[in-house]
Scaffold this active site. Sequence first.
Site, PDB file in Angstrom:
ATOM      1  N   GLU A  36       4.772  27.239  -8.671  1.00 44.06           N
ATOM      2  CA  GLU A  36       3.695  28.160  -8.297  1.00 44.06           C
ATOM      3  C   GLU A  36       4.050  29.553  -8.824  1.00 44.06           C
ATOM      4  OE1 GLU A  36       0.581  28.410  -6.794  1.00 44.06           O
ATOM      5  OE2 GLU A  36       0.974  30.509  -7.270  1.00 44.06           O
ATOM      6  N   THR A  45      -7.394  30.359  -4.371  1.00 47.55           N
ATOM      7  CA  THR A  45      -8.671  30.076  -3.704  1.00 47.55           C
ATOM      8  C   THR A  45      -8.449  29.472  -2.312  1.00 47.55           C
ATOM      9  OG1 THR A  45      -9.669  29.773  -5.847  1.00 47.55           O
ATOM     10  CG2 THR A  45     -10.848  28.828  -4.007  1.00 47.55           C
ATOM     11  N   THR A  46      -7.332  28.788  -2.146  1.00 50.39           N
ATOM     12  CA  THR A  46      -7.048  28.135  -0.864  1.00 50.39           C
ATOM     13  C   THR A  46      -6.956  29.122   0.296  1.00 50.39           C
ATOM     14  OG1 THR A  46      -5.998  26.302  -1.995  1.00 50.39           O
ATOM     15  CG2 THR A  46      -5.310  26.650   0.286  1.00 50.39           C
ATOM     16  N   HIS A  54     -16.172  19.362   5.018  1.00 47.91           N
ATOM     17  CA  HIS A  54     -17.563  18.928   4.903  1.00 47.91           C
ATOM     18  C   HIS A  54     -17.697  17.436   5.189  1.00 47.91           C
ATOM     19  CE1 HIS A  54     -19.170  22.646   3.223  1.00 47.91           C
ATOM     20  NE2 HIS A  54     -18.073  22.735   2.491  1.00 47.91           N
ATOM     21  N   VAL A 177       4.056  28.838 -15.034  1.00 50.26           N
ATOM     22  CA  VAL A 177       4.076  27.955 -16.214  1.00 50.26           C
ATOM     23  C   VAL A 177       3.571  28.754 -17.405  1.00 50.26           C
ATOM     24  CG1 VAL A 177       3.020  25.921 -17.252  1.00 50.26           C
ATOM     25  CG2 VAL A 177       3.872  25.827 -14.916  1.00 50.26           C
ATOM     26  N   LYS A 256     -25.353  26.289  -1.442  1.00 52.65           N
ATOM     27  CA  LYS A 256     -25.508  25.830  -0.049  1.00 52.65           C
ATOM     28  C   LYS A 256     -26.032  26.969   0.817  1.00 52.65           C
ATOM     29  CE  LYS A 256     -21.465  22.720   0.055  1.00 52.65           C
ATOM     30  NZ  LYS A 256     -20.568  23.280  -0.953  1.00 52.65           N
ATOM     31  N   SER A 343     -16.050  23.984  -4.064  1.00 52.51           N
ATOM     32  CA  SER A 343     -16.365  23.292  -2.820  1.00 52.51           C
ATOM     33  C   SER A 343     -16.977  21.927  -3.129  1.00 52.51           C
ATOM     34  CB  SER A 343     -17.351  24.138  -2.004  1.00 52.51           C
ATOM     35  OG  SER A 343     -17.512  23.575  -0.746  1.00 52.51           O
ATOM     36  N   CYS A 406       2.403  40.528  17.846  1.00 49.82           N
ATOM     37  CA  CYS A 406       0.988  40.751  17.514  1.00 49.82           C
ATOM     38  C   CYS A 406       0.199  40.642  18.811  1.00 49.82           C
ATOM     39  CB  CYS A 406       0.521  39.717  16.490  1.00 49.82           C
ATOM     40  SG  CYS A 406      -1.262  39.716  16.264  1.00 49.82           S
ATOM     41  N   CYS A 443      -6.911  44.400  15.061  1.00 55.86           N
ATOM     42  CA  CYS A 443      -6.340  45.599  14.409  1.00 55.86           C
ATOM     43  C   CYS A 443      -5.866  45.302  12.997  1.00 55.86           C
ATOM     44  CB  CYS A 443      -5.228  46.202  15.260  1.00 55.86           C
ATOM     45  SG  CYS A 443      -3.598  45.490  14.990  1.00 55.86           S
TER      46      CYS A 443
HETATM   47  C1  LIG Z   1     -16.231  31.091  -1.467  1.00 60.15           C
HETATM   48  C2  LIG Z   1     -15.642  29.705  -1.373  1.00 60.15           C
HETATM   49  C3  LIG Z   1     -15.971  28.871  -0.317  1.00 60.15           C
HETATM   50  C4  LIG Z   1     -15.451  27.573  -0.240  1.00 60.15           C
HETATM   51  N1  LIG Z   1     -15.684  26.828   0.861  1.00 60.15           N
HETATM   52  C5  LIG Z   1     -15.153  25.592   0.958  1.00 60.15           C
HETATM   53  C6  LIG Z   1     -15.343  24.826   2.128  1.00 60.15           C
HETATM   54  O1  LIG Z   1     -15.886  25.297   3.118  1.00 60.15           O
HETATM   55  N2  LIG Z   1     -14.879  23.546   2.145  1.00 60.15           N
HETATM   56  C7  LIG Z   1     -14.248  23.000   1.076  1.00 60.15           C
HETATM   57  O2  LIG Z   1     -13.915  21.820   1.133  1.00 60.15           O
HETATM   58  N3  LIG Z   1     -13.988  23.736  -0.039  1.00 60.15           N
HETATM   59  C8  LIG Z   1     -14.408  25.021  -0.101  1.00 60.15           C
HETATM   60  N4  LIG Z   1     -14.153  25.787  -1.193  1.00 60.15           N
HETATM   61  C9  LIG Z   1     -13.369  25.218  -2.272  1.00 60.15           C
HETATM   62  C10 LIG Z   1     -11.870  25.223  -1.958  1.00 60.15           C
HETATM   63  O3  LIG Z   1     -11.470  26.464  -1.433  1.00 60.15           O
HETATM   64  C11 LIG Z   1     -11.127  24.930  -3.252  1.00 60.15           C
HETATM   65  O4  LIG Z   1     -11.618  23.732  -3.785  1.00 60.15           O
HETATM   66  C12 LIG Z   1      -9.622  24.790  -3.068  1.00 60.15           C
HETATM   67  O5  LIG Z   1      -9.080  25.842  -2.330  1.00 60.15           O
HETATM   68  C13 LIG Z   1      -8.999  24.718  -4.444  1.00 60.15           C
HETATM   69  O6  LIG Z   1      -7.628  24.538  -4.285  1.00 60.15           O
HETATM   70  P1  LIG Z   1      -6.694  24.488  -5.557  1.00 60.15           P
HETATM   71  O7  LIG Z   1      -5.355  24.143  -5.068  1.00 60.15           O
HETATM   72  O8  LIG Z   1      -7.325  23.672  -6.609  1.00 60.15           O
HETATM   73  O9  LIG Z   1      -6.741  25.992  -6.142  1.00 60.15           O
HETATM   74  P2  LIG Z   1      -5.917  27.285  -5.698  1.00 60.15           P
HETATM   75  O10 LIG Z   1      -5.828  27.417  -4.250  1.00 60.15           O
HETATM   76  O11 LIG Z   1      -6.512  28.440  -6.449  1.00 60.15           O
HETATM   77  O12 LIG Z   1      -4.463  26.985  -6.229  1.00 60.15           O
HETATM   78  C14 LIG Z   1      -4.120  27.016  -7.590  1.00 60.15           C
HETATM   79  C15 LIG Z   1      -2.741  27.597  -7.685  1.00 60.15           C
HETATM   80  O13 LIG Z   1      -2.284  27.505  -9.026  1.00 60.15           O
HETATM   81  C16 LIG Z   1      -1.472  28.626  -9.269  1.00 60.15           C
HETATM   82  N5  LIG Z   1      -1.340  28.799 -10.718  1.00 60.15           N
HETATM   83  C17 LIG Z   1      -2.315  29.139 -11.591  1.00 60.15           C
HETATM   84  N6  LIG Z   1      -1.809  29.235 -12.826  1.00 60.15           N
HETATM   85  C18 LIG Z   1      -0.489  28.941 -12.744  1.00 60.15           C
HETATM   86  C19 LIG Z   1       0.571  28.912 -13.691  1.00 60.15           C
HETATM   87  N7  LIG Z   1       0.379  29.197 -14.983  1.00 60.15           N
HETATM   88  N8  LIG Z   1       1.812  28.590 -13.247  1.00 60.15           N
HETATM   89  C20 LIG Z   1       2.039  28.302 -11.926  1.00 60.15           C
HETATM   90  N9  LIG Z   1       1.064  28.363 -10.996  1.00 60.15           N
HETATM   91  C21 LIG Z   1      -0.180  28.668 -11.393  1.00 60.15           C
HETATM   92  C22 LIG Z   1      -2.227  29.746  -8.573  1.00 60.15           C
HETATM   93  O14 LIG Z   1      -1.410  30.876  -8.324  1.00 60.15           O
HETATM   94  C23 LIG Z   1      -2.700  29.065  -7.315  1.00 60.15           C
HETATM   95  O15 LIG Z   1      -1.819  29.251  -6.223  1.00 60.15           O
HETATM   96  C24 LIG Z   1     -14.612  27.112  -1.279  1.00 60.15           C
HETATM   97  C25 LIG Z   1     -14.257  27.957  -2.315  1.00 60.15           C
HETATM   98  C26 LIG Z   1     -14.729  29.261  -2.335  1.00 60.15           C
HETATM   99  C27 LIG Z   1     -14.251  30.204  -3.386  1.00 60.15           C
END
Ligand SMILES: Cc1cc2nc3c(=O)[nH]c(=O)nc-3n(C[C@H](O)[C@H](O)[C@H](O)COP(=O)(O)OP(=O)(O)OC[C@H]3O[C@@H](n4cnc5c(N)ncnc54)[C@H](O)[C@@H]3O)c2cc1C
Length: 488
Positions: A36, A45-46, A54, A177, A256, A343, A406, A443
């Site tokens: 990471e 995004t997480t 859902h 990476v 949505k 999502s 807290c 706060c």
């Molecule tokens: C506004 C919004 C609302 C949403 N609501 C929902 C919901 O209610 N329910 C639902 O199911 N989903 C929802 N989603 C979707 C959900 O949040 C995402 O699908 C999910 O968090 C994606 O996870 P991820 O691990 O793919 O991405 P991320 O959490 O972005 O993780 C990717 C990771 O890769 C790392 N990374 C990137 N490049 C490199 C590199 N070169 N080397 C090493 N690390 C790297 C980043 O730092 C990051 O930590 C929503 C998304 C958004 C934006």
Amino acid sequence: MNCLREADVVVVGGGIMGTAVLRELSKYDLKSILVEKEPDLAMGTTKANSAILHAGFDAPNGSMKARMNVRGNTLYHILEDQLDLDIKWTGSLVVATSEEELATLRELLERGRKNGVGGLQILSAEEVLAKEPNLTKTVTGALWAPSAGVCWPFAAALSFARSAVQNGAEIFTDCRVEGIVVADGKVTGVKTSKGLIKTGLVINAAGLYADEVAKMAGDESFSIHPRKGEYILFDKTVADKMVNGIVFPTPNKTTKGVLVCTTTHGNTFIGPNAEDIEDKDDRAVTITGMDRIIASAKKLLPEIPLGAAITEFCGLRAASDSGDFIIGKSRVAGLLHAAGMQSPGLTAAPAVAEELARLVRELLPMVHLKKGFQSILPKKTVFHRLSRVKQAAAVQKNKLYGRVICRCETITEAEIVAAINESCGARTVDGVKRRTRAGMGRCQGGFCGPRVTQILARELGIPVTEVLKERADSHMFYEKEPAAGEEA
Ligand SMILES: Cc1cc2nc3c(=O)[nH]c(=O)nc-3n(C[C@H](O)[C@H](O)[C@H](O)COP(=O)(O)OP(=O)(O)OC[C@H]3O[C@@H](n4cnc5c(N)ncnc54)[C@H](O)[C@@H]3O)c2cc1C
């Protein structure tokens, strides 16, 4: 480049997707490593989304999104207890306020049934208002999905990660990476900021940057575009003026819509909007965005106590050009993708992890389930949820439970110390916040921030001036420059 490690599989990205995949792989006799780029897990995004698990009626029939959503929802019902996940199974409502919208609800009901979602039902206006009395009286009905819920996303990612580590996987943070080594059309290694990892298999779970990671291996088959979603979060004190569960408007073709939703900890939020942007790092909250989500949310909940807003935040969806998830093998041998995870990616994560583990077994047929896989994570003590008697017993055993750091969220020093010292422990003030909720209350850390800084410094054995809020250079305190004539 120095060789950091050798591994059977390297997972790129420590969001919900990467951590869920790592845990699934830790069930097998494999050497798996997650890398990471940020100093902590779940910082992409997480950490900023609607946190909804859902039900699965929204995605088109037959799509990857639909399949993964429904299976993911089922898996969370199983994992909840194993991984001590914080989930409230509230059910969700999609609310209609006209006859045309009721017709859309019937389409959603049909689509949901075809996707395999159980318990879907159209409720009358009276039934909806009995569940959610503060909603607009113009309601004409709603689609009720009992299997939906809300979770605590970063805690879920951390639980997946801790479980994976408990079962032998390894995680490197602050490890970007920078390249993927490909020889004769096959992956042979990953170049990171900490050195080379020799491996024949890479799982790309890099969120917004998944297209760039794919390009490093010569795969240009997709691109990812950021789509901003902004939110306003409200104090728990106004919960009775808000909603009890998850309330969506009737969706249109592109979104949505802006919802009103409770959280696992009793706050309420409104949002998100959906704004296509260029910059993958643009997490600024805008006045236009706030105005739009307030106007939209008021159509569902006419009396929003705006004075009780405690913070605003924004998340970036990783939208793929196809609109569907990109899950599976790349044309470059040894590269697998979990990309385009907008999502319901959070909901889908454990199902996507199962799917990718299945593909890994296809590519490495000698791999077997490992003996002694530990599916259960030890439960954490959440002091404010204990009975008075149990709280007194906890303080007797460890006096740090008697120091509330807290005040807004009643988080004790013992819980903060545990969050720093556990596996995948916190190293920053926001890391403590994501693990314990210290600083997430009314706060927003104004009171507890300096005390959390002090505890981090003590536990990590560093001066307070070295403690970071989050990323590099975000120091909580600076050494005062001596004034002219003053001793340093
Ligand atoms: C506004 C919004 C609302 C949403 N609501 C929902 C919901 O209610 N329910 C639902 O199911 N989903 C929802 N989603 C979707 C959900 O949040 C995402 O699908 C999910 O968090 C994606 O996870 P991820 O691990 O793919 O991405 P991320 O959490 O972005 O993780 C990717 C990771 O890769 C790392 N990374 C990137 N490049 C490199 C590199 N070169 N080397 C090493 N690390 C790297 C980043 O730092 C990051 O930590 C929503 C998304 C958004 C934006």
